[in-house]
Design a protein around this motif. Sequence first.
Motif, PDB file in Angstrom:
ATOM      1  N   THR A 273      57.085  67.528   4.063  1.00  0.00           N
ATOM      2  CA  THR A 273      58.214  68.480   4.088  1.00  0.00           C
ATOM      3  C   THR A 273      59.436  67.923   4.826  1.00  0.00           C
ATOM      4  O   THR A 273      60.334  68.684   5.172  1.00  0.00           O
ATOM      5  CB  THR A 273      57.792  69.807   4.750  1.00  0.00           C
ATOM      6  N   SER A 274      59.479  66.621   5.067  1.00  0.00           N
ATOM      7  CA  SER A 274      60.626  66.055   5.768  1.00  0.00           C
ATOM      8  C   SER A 274      60.829  64.600   5.371  1.00  0.00           C
ATOM      9  O   SER A 274      59.927  63.947   4.834  1.00  0.00           O
ATOM     10  CB  SER A 274      60.447  66.156   7.291  1.00  0.00           C
TER      11      SER A 274
ATOM     12  N   GLU B  10      66.934  63.245  10.431  1.00  0.00           N
ATOM     13  CA  GLU B  10      65.721  63.814   9.826  1.00  0.00           C
ATOM     14  C   GLU B  10      66.072  65.137   9.151  1.00  0.00           C
ATOM     15  O   GLU B  10      66.618  66.041   9.775  1.00  0.00           O
ATOM     16  CB  GLU B  10      64.629  64.044  10.869  1.00  0.00           C
ATOM     17  N   ILE B  11      65.755  65.226   7.873  1.00  0.00           N
ATOM     18  CA  ILE B  11      65.965  66.450   7.095  1.00  0.00           C
ATOM     19  C   ILE B  11      64.613  67.138   6.930  1.00  0.00           C
ATOM     20  O   ILE B  11      63.652  66.527   6.456  1.00  0.00           O
ATOM     21  CB  ILE B  11      66.573  66.140   5.719  1.00  0.00           C
ATOM     22  N   GLY B  12      64.523  68.399   7.304  1.00  0.00           N
ATOM     23  CA  GLY B  12      63.271  69.147   7.195  1.00  0.00           C
ATOM     24  C   GLY B  12      63.356  70.262   6.168  1.00  0.00           C
ATOM     25  O   GLY B  12      64.366  70.431   5.483  1.00  0.00           O
TER      26      GLY B  12
ATOM     27  N   LEU C 161      61.643  70.570   3.379  1.00  0.00           N
ATOM     28  CA  LEU C 161      61.592  70.105   2.001  1.00  0.00           C
ATOM     29  C   LEU C 161      60.324  70.602   1.308  1.00  0.00           C
ATOM     30  O   LEU C 161      59.329  70.947   1.945  1.00  0.00           O
ATOM     31  CB  LEU C 161      61.632  68.574   1.959  1.00  0.00           C
TER      32      LEU C 161
ATOM     33  N   LYS D 252      57.496  62.442   4.807  1.00  0.00           N
ATOM     34  CA  LYS D 252      56.293  63.252   4.972  1.00  0.00           C
ATOM     35  C   LYS D 252      56.254  64.284   3.848  1.00  0.00           C
ATOM     36  O   LYS D 252      57.001  64.188   2.885  1.00  0.00           O
ATOM     37  CB  LYS D 252      56.284  63.911   6.348  1.00  0.00           C
TER      38      LYS D 252
ATOM     39  N   TYR E  51      73.057  68.802   4.917  1.00  0.00           N
ATOM     40  CA  TYR E  51      72.744  68.580   6.325  1.00  0.00           C
ATOM     41  C   TYR E  51      74.003  68.009   6.960  1.00  0.00           C
ATOM     42  O   TYR E  51      74.542  66.996   6.495  1.00  0.00           O
ATOM     43  CB  TYR E  51      71.582  67.602   6.491  1.00  0.00           C
TER      44      TYR E  51
ATOM     45  N   THR F  63      58.722  63.293  -1.716  1.00  0.00           N
ATOM     46  CA  THR F  63      57.923  63.794  -0.604  1.00  0.00           C
ATOM     47  C   THR F  63      56.427  63.711  -0.931  1.00  0.00           C
ATOM     48  O   THR F  63      56.035  63.619  -2.096  1.00  0.00           O
ATOM     49  CB  THR F  63      58.293  65.252  -0.277  1.00  0.00           C
TER      50      THR F  63
END
Length: 313
Positions: A50-51, A90-92, A94, A48, A78, A124
């Motif tokens: 930002t993730s 899930e990494i947020g 970003l 997405k 993470y 992203t």
Amino acid sequence: MRKSRNNFLVSIIIVLLLIFISCSEKIIYKYDDTNPAVVVQPDVIEVKDTSAVIYWETNEPTNAVIEYWFDSGDVREYIEEENSQIHRVEIGGLEPFMTYYYRLKIWDYYENGPVKTEIDSFHTLHNIHSFLRVGWSFFTEADYDSARFYFYGAFNKNTFYPFCHASIGWHRIYNDSLIAAKSSLIRSVELNNYLKIGLAGLALVYIIEANVDSSIFYGEKVLNFYPNWEFRYCKKIDANTVRVILLEPYFKKGNFTRVKALIDQVWPENGIQPDIPSTWIVEDREYKSYEETLLAAINYLKKKYLEMPITEE
């Protein structure tokens, strides 16, 4: 009768024990000293603005640290703490429309490792902020057609976002008409009365129109409330840009004291002194009067900060 009831109670206890053992069954770890292995390589399965979601599988229960960055000087981590063989993380937080690089460091339950994966990347997606950020980067490089494309891309995502109107207004100052520019900038300030980039743009428009009082009004509004302002989408535009915009209106009003104070803030090493003719020098050229020297300094700073035409005496 009593014996039958006791047998019934024993049966109940046995059933409960079996249920407890079944429910509490977890991964059984067998000690070993070999490193774990990745059997399905990490892959970004969802992105997405930002993730991002990263998926991988290992041959035994493991945990991992995911290192990710878009600037090698700012590597973030993470931490996946729970051991598993199938991983979905899930990494947020970003940055939108940015290329990120990542790799995994993996350990098993007995801390064998780390096993490092190859560096991979993902990109992203855009959002309104990245449209503006990219648009202003093109604006800074004087690629105004590309800047316009991204500014209107942001505008189409949210027509009520004041930064969109202000950005389009600045673009119109340099490429369209002052009437259109003023309209966009006024709209931005209507949506946010203290929008610095909108106020600064109006100060610039009004000095081009020779409306010195309005230019001073909007420019000083920025400096009074935000003397250390930096525009988040374009670091080239800041409080010093506003000070340079104000030089010309104050010069035209004959307020040389204010002009000198603004020059000193923007260009502290200028060395110009009102009563010392030997200091009346700008860019290695000597001038005959203090007034001429100030005008030369104004034009020097306008070219440096605004890329605007010189001011005639």
